[in-house]
Motif scaffolding. Sequence first.
Motif, PDB file in Angstrom:
ATOM      1  N   VAL A   5       9.158 -10.051  -8.053  1.00 28.21           N
ATOM      2  CA  VAL A   5       9.768  -8.771  -7.692  1.00 28.21           C
ATOM      3  C   VAL A   5      10.368  -8.097  -8.923  1.00 28.21           C
ATOM      4  N   LEU A   6      11.035  -8.880  -9.762  1.00 29.92           N
ATOM      5  CA  LEU A   6      11.619  -8.315 -10.980  1.00 29.92           C
ATOM      6  C   LEU A   6      10.523  -7.833 -11.931  1.00 29.92           C
ATOM      7  N   GLY A   7       9.376  -8.512 -11.934  1.00 24.66           N
ATOM      8  CA  GLY A   7       8.246  -8.043 -12.727  1.00 24.66           C
ATOM      9  C   GLY A   7       7.726  -6.712 -12.222  1.00 24.66           C
ATOM     10  N   VAL A   8       7.662  -6.559 -10.901  1.00 20.00           N
ATOM     11  CA  VAL A   8       7.260  -5.280 -10.311  1.00 20.00           C
ATOM     12  C   VAL A   8       8.241  -4.185 -10.695  1.00 20.00           C
ATOM     13  N   ASN A   9       9.533  -4.497 -10.663  1.00 15.31           N
ATOM     14  CA  ASN A   9      10.551  -3.523 -11.053  1.00 15.31           C
ATOM     15  C   ASN A   9      10.394  -3.097 -12.504  1.00 15.31           C
ATOM     16  N   ALA A  10      10.037  -4.053 -13.362  1.00 14.15           N
ATOM     17  CA  ALA A  10       9.864  -3.729 -14.786  1.00 14.15           C
ATOM     18  C   ALA A  10       8.693  -2.774 -14.988  1.00 14.15           C
ATOM     19  N   VAL A  11       7.603  -2.988 -14.257  1.00 16.70           N
ATOM     20  CA  VAL A  11       6.440  -2.095 -14.380  1.00 16.70           C
ATOM     21  C   VAL A  11       6.771  -0.714 -13.834  1.00 16.70           C
ATOM     22  N   SER A  12       7.413  -0.654 -12.660  1.00 17.46           N
ATOM     23  CA  SER A  12       7.728   0.639 -12.052  1.00 17.46           C
ATOM     24  C   SER A  12       8.729   1.424 -12.899  1.00 17.46           C
ATOM     25  N   ALA A  13       9.614   0.723 -13.620  1.00 16.85           N
ATOM     26  CA  ALA A  13      10.581   1.412 -14.483  1.00 16.85           C
ATOM     27  C   ALA A  13       9.894   2.096 -15.655  1.00 16.85           C
ATOM     28  N   ALA A  14       8.713   1.604 -16.034  1.00 15.52           N
ATOM     29  CA  ALA A  14       7.973   2.210 -17.143  1.00 15.52           C
ATOM     30  C   ALA A  14       7.252   3.487 -16.729  1.00 15.52           C
ATOM     31  N   VAL A  15       7.168   3.734 -15.408  1.00 18.26           N
ATOM     32  CA  VAL A  15       6.513   4.944 -14.901  1.00 18.26           C
ATOM     33  C   VAL A  15       7.518   5.669 -14.011  1.00 18.26           C
ATOM     34  N   PRO A  16       8.542   6.318 -14.612  1.00 16.65           N
ATOM     35  CA  PRO A  16       9.670   6.841 -13.827  1.00 16.65           C
ATOM     36  C   PRO A  16       9.430   8.245 -13.274  1.00 16.65           C
ATOM     37  N   PHE A  17       8.234   8.493 -12.718  1.00 19.95           N
ATOM     38  CA  PHE A  17       7.943   9.830 -12.217  1.00 19.95           C
ATOM     39  C   PHE A  17       8.454  10.041 -10.801  1.00 19.95           C
ATOM     40  N   THR A  18       8.789   8.962 -10.112  1.00 20.47           N
ATOM     41  CA  THR A  18       9.344   9.048  -8.769  1.00 20.47           C
ATOM     42  C   THR A  18      10.651   8.272  -8.732  1.00 20.47           C
ATOM     43  N   PRO A  19      11.570   8.616  -7.821  1.00 21.32           N
ATOM     44  CA  PRO A  19      12.828   7.875  -7.737  1.00 21.32           C
ATOM     45  C   PRO A  19      12.596   6.392  -7.477  1.00 21.32           C
ATOM     46  N   GLN A  20      13.181   5.549  -8.325  1.00 19.73           N
ATOM     47  CA  GLN A  20      13.057   4.089  -8.223  1.00 19.73           C
ATOM     48  C   GLN A  20      11.607   3.615  -8.290  1.00 19.73           C
ATOM     49  N   GLY A  21      10.701   4.425  -8.847  1.00 19.77           N
ATOM     50  CA  GLY A  21       9.303   4.030  -8.913  1.00 19.77           C
ATOM     51  C   GLY A  21       8.659   3.930  -7.549  1.00 19.77           C
ATOM     52  N   ALA A  22       9.106   4.769  -6.601  1.00 19.51           N
ATOM     53  CA  ALA A  22       8.547   4.754  -5.248  1.00 19.51           C
ATOM     54  C   ALA A  22       7.041   4.983  -5.319  1.00 19.51           C
ATOM     55  N   GLY A  23       6.284   4.242  -4.575  1.00 13.92           N
ATOM     56  CA  GLY A  23       4.829   4.312  -4.610  1.00 13.92           C
ATOM     57  C   GLY A  23       4.270   3.204  -5.472  1.00 13.92           C
ATOM     58  N   VAL A  24       4.727   3.130  -6.717  1.00 13.86           N
ATOM     59  CA  VAL A  24       4.280   2.071  -7.618  1.00 13.86           C
ATOM     60  C   VAL A  24       4.759   0.715  -7.106  1.00 13.86           C
ATOM     61  N   GLN A  25       6.034   0.636  -6.712  1.00  9.11           N
ATOM     62  CA  GLN A  25       6.557  -0.632  -6.213  1.00  9.11           C
ATOM     63  C   GLN A  25       5.834  -1.079  -4.949  1.00  9.11           C
ATOM     64  N   GLN A  26       5.576  -0.131  -4.035  1.00  8.82           N
ATOM     65  CA  GLN A  26       4.898  -0.497  -2.787  1.00  8.82           C
ATOM     66  C   GLN A  26       3.510  -1.062  -3.071  1.00  8.82           C
ATOM     67  N   ALA A  27       2.757  -0.378  -3.941  1.00  9.36           N
ATOM     68  CA  ALA A  27       1.398  -0.814  -4.250  1.00  9.36           C
ATOM     69  C   ALA A  27       1.383  -2.187  -4.900  1.00  9.36           C
ATOM     70  N   LEU A  28       2.295  -2.426  -5.834  1.00  7.71           N
ATOM     71  CA  LEU A  28       2.325  -3.704  -6.541  1.00  7.71           C
ATOM     72  C   LEU A  28       2.805  -4.840  -5.641  1.00  7.71           C
ATOM     73  N   LEU A  29       3.846  -4.583  -4.844  1.00  7.26           N
ATOM     74  CA  LEU A  29       4.378  -5.644  -3.996  1.00  7.26           C
ATOM     75  C   LEU A  29       3.373  -6.086  -2.941  1.00  7.26           C
ATOM     76  N   VAL A  30       2.644  -5.138  -2.368  1.00  9.14           N
ATOM     77  CA  VAL A  30       1.621  -5.495  -1.379  1.00  9.14           C
ATOM     78  C   VAL A  30       0.558  -6.376  -2.011  1.00  9.14           C
ATOM     79  N   ARG A  31       0.172  -6.084  -3.264  1.00 10.10           N
ATOM     80  CA  ARG A  31      -0.825  -6.892  -3.962  1.00 10.10           C
ATOM     81  C   ARG A  31      -0.263  -8.273  -4.316  1.00 10.10           C
ATOM     82  N   VAL A  32       0.962  -8.295  -4.799  1.00 13.82           N
ATOM     83  CA  VAL A  32       1.555  -9.552  -5.266  1.00 13.82           C
ATOM     84  C   VAL A  32       1.767 -10.542  -4.123  1.00 13.82           C
ATOM     85  N   PHE A  33       2.231 -10.046  -2.973  1.00  9.53           N
ATOM     86  CA  PHE A  33       2.546 -10.932  -1.852  1.00  9.53           C
ATOM     87  C   PHE A  33       1.456 -10.939  -0.785  1.00  9.53           C
ATOM     88  N   ALA A  34       0.252 -10.570  -1.168  1.00 13.34           N
ATOM     89  CA  ALA A  34      -0.848 -10.493  -0.192  1.00 13.34           C
ATOM     90  C   ALA A  34      -1.097 -11.820   0.499  1.00 13.34           C
TER      91      ALA A  34
END
Length: 340
Positions: A239-268
Amino acid sequence: MPVASIGDSFQSFFDAVDEFFSNLASVRLGPLVLALLLFTAYLTLRARASFNILRAAYPTERFNFREIWGAYFAGYGFNAVIPARGGDVVRLFLTKTSIPRSSYPAVAASFVVELGFDLAMGSVILLFAFTQGVFPKPPDFASLNAFDLSFFAQNPRFTLFLLTALAVGGLLAFALLSVRVRAFWERVRQGFTILRDRRRYFREVFAVQFGGWCFRFAAFWMLLEAFRVGGSVKNVLLVLGVNAVSAAVPFTPQGAGVQQALLVRVFAGTAAGSTVAAYSVGQQIAIGALTFGIGFAALVFIFRVRSFKEIVRRGREDRAEEAARRGEPDRAGEATRGQI
């Protein structure tokens, strides 16, 4: 692979929101409340590290931790609802006005000092995440249902060009300012004062930030438990790794969208898709509501501010006063008025 469209990204995000509200009754309240308390402790320690950096930069000025704490929460809270890290501007102004005879360049430089720990810890976490076999590799980001992340992954030449252009622009600005505005760079160096004493930096900044990181780790463990994904060392680090990636693309608040896509893949393969989708949005909503609520309360009760427009107005007045003290025209204020 085709790049995810903006519509697909929004659809994926709102589907996750729908899953969150559908599974709201199954959320465990005890771990959720504990997670929010732990996250508050994490941000408080981060604010303390910021206070120590500023105290080293301004050893003769009198300012209190409460205002630095309030500015930190206000900035973090506004970042939860404003894209492109707009809350950092709020934090910069509130911090600067809390310290007598301080300057914007020095305060902004003090924020950069905080990134040392983030880069060190973030690199270790990402290295771990990429070795687990479930975290997508950077080329695979193009297949994620997040427009901003997939666009940059699908267009590596443009991404490289953009990074190069930003680097060249930064070097040119550095060269021009170093020649024309020597006083500006003196104030910037003032913000880095604590780095000249390595023992003090590691004791008052790095160690404090590490303590805060431990609270953050525990907070996300409890959030995983609250949304029934399952807390574990591996899951929290992912989860912290996902947060680090989403922080690098700060086009949405809290990286919304990026976090959802990554978390669904990571915990599939770990939890049901609906459970992960509900967690991905739920933890963002919980943290966003917490930090925005505390940040707004800090604006009202600590800084006596009632609206974002008032922050802008006070910022213009502060810049005008600073320019008057230096005997310079308030070009920044004029430009800001023109934009507004």
